[in-house]
Design a protein around this motif. Structure first.
Motif, PDB file in Angstrom:
ATOM      1  N   TYR A 150       0.811  -1.212   0.000  1.00 30.01           N
ATOM      2  CA  TYR A 150       0.000   0.000   0.000  1.00 30.01           C
ATOM      3  C   TYR A 150       0.852   1.273   0.000  1.00 30.01           C
ATOM      4  O   TYR A 150       0.344   2.360   0.261  1.00 30.01           O
ATOM      5  CB  TYR A 150      -0.922   0.022   1.227  1.00 30.01           C
ATOM      6  CG  TYR A 150      -1.880  -1.144   1.287  1.00 30.01           C
ATOM      7  CD1 TYR A 150      -3.134  -1.081   0.694  1.00 30.01           C
ATOM      8  CD2 TYR A 150      -1.523  -2.328   1.932  1.00 30.01           C
ATOM      9  CE1 TYR A 150      -4.011  -2.148   0.742  1.00 30.01           C
ATOM     10  CE2 TYR A 150      -2.396  -3.404   1.989  1.00 30.01           C
ATOM     11  CZ  TYR A 150      -3.640  -3.319   1.395  1.00 30.01           C
ATOM     12  OH  TYR A 150      -4.504  -4.377   1.446  1.00 30.01           O
ATOM     13  N   ARG A 151       2.136   1.139  -0.294  1.00 33.00           N
ATOM     14  CA  ARG A 151       3.027   2.294  -0.183  1.00 33.00           C
ATOM     15  C   ARG A 151       2.618   3.453  -1.081  1.00 33.00           C
ATOM     16  O   ARG A 151       2.812   4.615  -0.735  1.00 33.00           O
ATOM     17  CB  ARG A 151       4.472   1.871  -0.496  1.00 33.00           C
ATOM     18  CG  ARG A 151       5.136   1.112   0.638  1.00 33.00           C
ATOM     19  CD  ARG A 151       6.508   0.632   0.247  1.00 33.00           C
ATOM     20  NE  ARG A 151       6.467  -0.372  -0.817  1.00 33.00           N
ATOM     21  CZ  ARG A 151       7.530  -1.000  -1.300  1.00 33.00           C
ATOM     22  NH1 ARG A 151       8.733  -0.701  -0.833  1.00 33.00           N
ATOM     23  NH2 ARG A 151       7.408  -1.911  -2.249  1.00 33.00           N
ATOM     24  N   GLY A 152       2.043   3.170  -2.233  1.00 32.77           N
ATOM     25  CA  GLY A 152       1.641   4.233  -3.144  1.00 32.77           C
ATOM     26  C   GLY A 152       0.528   5.114  -2.619  1.00 32.77           C
ATOM     27  O   GLY A 152       0.266   6.187  -3.169  1.00 32.77           O
ATOM     28  N   GLN A 173       2.022   0.808   6.462  1.00 32.00           N
ATOM     29  CA  GLN A 173       1.403  -0.507   6.567  1.00 32.00           C
ATOM     30  C   GLN A 173       2.125  -1.325   7.631  1.00 32.00           C
ATOM     31  O   GLN A 173       3.353  -1.265   7.751  1.00 32.00           O
ATOM     32  CB  GLN A 173       1.487  -1.195   5.211  1.00 32.00           C
ATOM     33  CG  GLN A 173       0.954  -2.603   5.137  1.00 32.00           C
ATOM     34  CD  GLN A 173       1.105  -3.165   3.727  1.00 32.00           C
ATOM     35  OE1 GLN A 173       1.773  -2.574   2.882  1.00 32.00           O
ATOM     36  NE2 GLN A 173       0.486  -4.306   3.483  1.00 32.00           N
ATOM     37  N   GLN A 174       1.359  -2.069   8.400  1.00 28.27           N
ATOM     38  CA  GLN A 174       1.950  -2.945   9.405  1.00 28.27           C
ATOM     39  C   GLN A 174       2.461  -4.220   8.735  1.00 28.27           C
ATOM     40  O   GLN A 174       1.750  -4.857   7.950  1.00 28.27           O
ATOM     41  CB  GLN A 174       0.911  -3.309  10.464  1.00 28.27           C
ATOM     42  CG  GLN A 174       1.391  -4.286  11.521  1.00 28.27           C
ATOM     43  CD  GLN A 174       2.457  -3.669  12.412  1.00 28.27           C
ATOM     44  OE1 GLN A 174       2.249  -2.638  13.011  1.00 28.27           O
ATOM     45  NE2 GLN A 174       3.609  -4.318  12.501  1.00 28.27           N
ATOM     46  N   VAL A 186      -3.388  -4.339   7.808  1.00 27.99           N
ATOM     47  CA  VAL A 186      -3.449  -3.341   8.878  1.00 27.99           C
ATOM     48  C   VAL A 186      -2.635  -2.122   8.465  1.00 27.99           C
ATOM     49  O   VAL A 186      -1.457  -2.245   8.112  1.00 27.99           O
ATOM     50  CB  VAL A 186      -2.916  -3.913  10.208  1.00 27.99           C
ATOM     51  CG1 VAL A 186      -2.889  -2.825  11.281  1.00 27.99           C
ATOM     52  CG2 VAL A 186      -3.774  -5.087  10.653  1.00 27.99           C
ATOM     53  N   LEU A 187      -3.266  -0.948   8.492  1.00 30.39           N
ATOM     54  CA  LEU A 187      -2.615   0.304   8.146  1.00 30.39           C
ATOM     55  C   LEU A 187      -2.656   1.243   9.345  1.00 30.39           C
ATOM     56  O   LEU A 187      -3.501   1.096  10.237  1.00 30.39           O
ATOM     57  CB  LEU A 187      -3.319   0.974   6.957  1.00 30.39           C
ATOM     58  CG  LEU A 187      -3.542   0.123   5.701  1.00 30.39           C
ATOM     59  CD1 LEU A 187      -4.265   0.946   4.639  1.00 30.39           C
ATOM     60  CD2 LEU A 187      -2.219  -0.394   5.165  1.00 30.39           C
ATOM     61  N   PHE A 188      -1.744   2.229   9.341  1.00 26.79           N
ATOM     62  CA  PHE A 188      -1.740   3.251  10.378  1.00 26.79           C
ATOM     63  C   PHE A 188      -1.827   4.628   9.720  1.00 26.79           C
ATOM     64  O   PHE A 188      -1.201   4.878   8.685  1.00 26.79           O
ATOM     65  CB  PHE A 188      -0.482   3.160  11.238  1.00 26.79           C
ATOM     66  CG  PHE A 188      -0.513   2.027  12.218  1.00 26.79           C
ATOM     67  CD1 PHE A 188      -1.140   2.168  13.448  1.00 26.79           C
ATOM     68  CD2 PHE A 188       0.063   0.799  11.895  1.00 26.79           C
ATOM     69  CE1 PHE A 188      -1.184   1.112  14.346  1.00 26.79           C
ATOM     70  CE2 PHE A 188       0.024  -0.256  12.784  1.00 26.79           C
ATOM     71  CZ  PHE A 188      -0.603  -0.107  14.023  1.00 26.79           C
ATOM     72  N   ALA A 189      -2.610   5.489  10.325  1.00 27.93           N
ATOM     73  CA  ALA A 189      -2.767   6.860   9.846  1.00 27.93           C
ATOM     74  C   ALA A 189      -2.519   7.817  11.000  1.00 27.93           C
ATOM     75  O   ALA A 189      -2.854   7.526  12.148  1.00 27.93           O
ATOM     76  CB  ALA A 189      -4.173   7.072   9.286  1.00 27.93           C
TER      77      ALA A 189
END
Length: 285
Positions: A150-152, A173-174, A186-189
């Protein structure tokens, strides 16, 4: 007919010297009509920190910008829109605090990608340390779309649905604890409130000082409402009116949020009310 892209406020950022304007493009979003917020680690794709930038809007319109402030301690960066006053940019939507179990989505897509992300907020904001050992206030997200990488999408605005309050900026992203760099859903914002607090450009106190202008000459009486270093006894009704008009202009231009404008109006009227009450009390003495 309403422009379907007018509900979006993301920005695709790339270096002007990049062929085609898309190589190493990354995401950001309008936080006011003058500034774009993004993740600092996205700037690693630039040839230099002061490189001229293309800011592509959802309707394909491209304007110019440049990095004006970086916050290395929390992996955030602010980009100034060049000649912002001549562009008819949309006012960003309001911001809000992320709530557990609430739905979220990202409407930005990287170049040559057509998948928009969505899911649920799973935890309240926490003090989080990223994989690059950078600390910020973050909230955890689960994502439905399983893309592995999901880096983009880093730097994208996280909201509940188009046109609703922004709650954060997508950061990273985790990775799986099983090792080997295996990705998870799992992502972090970073919370938007945390991000805005890191930049002096959004300080109401700073705007107040700028509006106050040069200090008056000795003996000259000023009556600028809201200034903490002025005598409250000088807050005339006309000065209060002038200041409230200034606050309204900032709000309408997107320099400050509606919440900041409401708080500034409350503070100004309270100071004026306190002065009137003190004057009335003095008349009875």
């Amino acid at each position: 007919m309403t422009d379907p892209d007018s509900r979006h406020y993301w920005v695709r950022i790339s270096e002007q010297s990049s062929p085609g304007g898309h190589r190493d493009a990354f995401a950001g979003f309008l936080v006011t009509r003058k500034f774009v917020l993004t993740a600092l680690h996205c700037l690693q794709a630039l040839s230099s920190e002061d490189a001229p930038l293309n800011l592509q809007m959802p309707n394909q319109r491209v304007i110019r910008g440049h990095v004006c402030h970086t916050a290395t301690e929390c992996d955030l960066a602010l980009i100034a829109v060049d000649h912002a006053v001549v562009h008819d940019l949309p006012l960003p939507v309001e911001t809000d605090w992320p709530r557990p179990n609430s739905p979220w989505q990202v409407t930005y897509c990287p170049p040559n990608e057509f998948t928009q992300l969505s899911g649920h907020v799973t935890h309240r904001p926490i003090d989080y340390t990223s994989s690059d050992e950078v600390a910020f206030t973050a909230f955890q997200l689960t994502v439905r779309e399983l893309l592995k990488d999901y880096r983009g999408y880093s730097g994208s605005p996280v909201d509940t649905e188009p046109g609703r309050p922004v709650v954060g900026i997508l950061m990273e992203q985790q990775l799986s604890r099983a090792g080997s760099g295996q990705a998870t859903n799992v992502l972090f914002a970073a919370s938007i409130e945390h991000a805005m607090d890191r930049f002096p450009q959004f300080s109401v106190d700073r705007l107040r000082r700028e509006a106050r202008g040069p200090r008056p000459a000795a003996g000259e009486v000023t009556a600028v409402a809201g200034g903490d270093d002025h005598d409250p006894g000088r807050l005339s009704a006309s000065a209060v009116k002038k200041w409230l008009e200034q606050v309204k202009q900032w709000e309408e231009s997107g320099l400050i949020t509606p919440a900041d404008a409401t708080e500034e109006r409350r503070r100004t009227l309270q100071r004026r009310g306190d002065h009137v009450l003190r004057g009335a009390s003095g008349d009875r003495d």
